[in-house]
Scaffold this motif. Structure first.
Motif, mmCIF file in Angstrom:
data_model
loop_
_atom_site.group_PDB
_atom_site.id
_atom_site.type_symbol
_atom_site.label_atom_id
_atom_site.label_comp_id
_atom_site.label_asym_id
_atom_site.label_seq_id
_atom_site.Cartn_x
_atom_site.Cartn_y
_atom_site.Cartn_z
ATOM 1 N N MET A 83 -8.867 -21.387 -26.733
ATOM 2 C CA MET A 83 -10.060 -21.391 -26.087
ATOM 3 C C MET A 83 -10.790 -20.235 -26.670
ATOM 4 S SD MET A 83 -11.973 -23.613 -24.444
ATOM 5 C CE MET A 83 -10.784 -24.641 -23.435
ATOM 6 N N LEU A 84 -12.147 -20.875 -27.226
ATOM 7 C CA LEU A 84 -13.036 -19.782 -27.860
ATOM 8 C C LEU A 84 -13.991 -19.567 -27.310
ATOM 9 C CD1 LEU A 84 -12.327 -21.032 -31.653
ATOM 10 C CD2 LEU A 84 -10.976 -19.335 -30.305
ATOM 11 N N SER A 85 -14.842 -18.287 -27.368
ATOM 12 C CA SER A 85 -16.160 -17.994 -26.654
ATOM 13 C C SER A 85 -16.365 -16.713 -27.409
ATOM 14 C CB SER A 85 -16.113 -17.888 -25.283
ATOM 15 O OG SER A 85 -17.354 -17.631 -24.743
ATOM 16 N N PHE A 152 -32.409 -23.887 -23.617
ATOM 17 C CA PHE A 152 -30.955 -23.621 -24.428
ATOM 18 C C PHE A 152 -29.653 -23.866 -23.601
ATOM 19 C CE2 PHE A 152 -34.255 -20.787 -26.535
ATOM 20 C CZ PHE A 152 -34.146 -21.226 -27.934
ATOM 21 N N VAL A 153 -28.884 -24.109 -24.636
ATOM 22 C CA VAL A 153 -27.339 -24.017 -24.220
ATOM 23 C C VAL A 153 -27.093 -22.412 -24.393
ATOM 24 C CG1 VAL A 153 -25.047 -24.385 -24.656
ATOM 25 C CG2 VAL A 153 -26.784 -26.024 -25.335
ATOM 26 N N GLN A 154 -26.704 -21.776 -22.993
ATOM 27 C CA GLN A 154 -26.390 -20.244 -23.136
ATOM 28 C C GLN A 154 -25.143 -20.042 -23.650
ATOM 29 O OE1 GLN A 154 -25.867 -17.942 -19.256
ATOM 30 N NE2 GLN A 154 -27.854 -17.484 -19.802
ATOM 31 N N ALA A 155 -25.151 -19.189 -24.716
ATOM 32 C CA ALA A 155 -23.588 -18.880 -25.468
ATOM 33 C C ALA A 155 -22.697 -18.237 -24.355
ATOM 34 C CB ALA A 155 -23.930 -18.272 -26.598
ATOM 35 N N GLU A 156 -23.124 -17.385 -23.828
ATOM 36 C CA GLU A 156 -22.042 -16.648 -23.049
ATOM 37 C C GLU A 156 -21.590 -17.278 -21.867
ATOM 38 O OE1 GLU A 156 -25.086 -15.517 -23.961
ATOM 39 O OE2 GLU A 156 -26.292 -15.159 -22.244
#
Length: 278
Positions: A83-85, A152-156
């Protein structure tokens, strides 16, 4: 499940203690943190090395001259997690983020998920949470989620599987890598061609508003890249009105997601099969 967490950095030494604390405080232990440096001159790399000597799950990857998205992709390509982030050096995860994603992904077999976006101030106080519970896949593909329209979609707050990442086409990868600022926006549009975005009814991460954020100081340039990608550009008055209406609907959907999670927890605890409204 192993997590690969990536942090791109360039002269971010003053923010490193916070990101170290954010990742090391995770209640789920199977993670690696790749910090990708683009050529810092403020002692950033020395601080990372010192911390990595004490914490073997942290790795420094030096890619001088790399852009932010070249650095992020270098981290993903080097890492070994399922799983990536990514989280910028001046932002944070909540301590329960990885454990929550692990449970949600295991139960729902989700490839791509996001929590309720949070925002911290410069003192580290969580000031507000946006109750976003609706991310229509077709809207994501068409690029409607940006500051002039639906938000926005929040990246974190967002996590995705390595399998989804590897499904990106060469053209999709290159469009993200060419971006100077809006690569996250382009990545979400690309992912929406391969999988739906699922909502985790919890706060997984947050954006720290301190006034010097590039997303604030370079917002005009960011939006130029957004519109350069070919999305619909509504008149300002219409975008604000439609955005407000959508966000109200999204908040209602967020409530439904929260209530479903409440019911599920009650069942797991052997209590009533339906949870009362609180």
């Amino acid at each position: 499940m192993k997590f690969t967490l990536v942090t791109p950095v360039l002269n971010g030494a003053k923010y490193l203690p916070r990101i170290f604390q954010s990742v090391s405080s995770q209640t789920y232990a199977d993670w690696e943190h790749l910090i990708v440096d683009g050529g810092s001159t403020d002692g950033t790399c020395d601080l990372i090395r010192d911390h990595a000597d004490k914490e073997p799950r942290i790795r420094l990857l030096e890619v001088p001259g790399s852009s932010i998205y070249e650095a992020i992709f270098a981290g993903f390509d080097t890492g070994s997690g399922d799983m990536l982030s990514w989280v910028n050096v001046d932002d944070s995860y909540t301590p329960w983020a990885l454990a929550t994603v692990r449970k949600f992904a295991g139960n729902k077999t989700a490839q791509w998920m996001t929590g309720f976006p949070g925002a911290w101030d410069s003192d580290g106080c969580l000031r507000f949470v946006r109750p976003y519970g609706l991310w229509p896949r077709s809207f994501l593909r068409h690029g409607y989620f940006h500051s002039d329209f639906l938000g926005f979609v929040q990246a974190e707050s967002t996590f995705f599987s390595r399998d989804l990442y590897t499904q990106l086409t060469t053209g999709q990868r290159q469009s993200v890598l060419r971006a100077k600022l809006a690569g996250d926006y382009l990545l979400w549009r690309a992912f929406a061609h391969h999988a739906p975005l699922k909502v985790v009814p919890s706060v997984l991460g947050g954006f720290h508003i301190h006034g010097a954020n590039r997303s604030l100081t370079e917002q005009e340039a960011y939006m130029a890249e957004v519109y350069g990608s070919g999305t619909w550009h509504p008149p300002a008055w219409l975008g604000r009105r439609l955005g407000k209406m959508f966000q109200m609907l999204s908040a209602l959907t967020a409530y439904d997601a929260m209530h479903a999670a409440d019911v599920q927890l009650q069942k797991e605890l052997g209590l009533t099969g339906d949870a009362p409204d609180q």
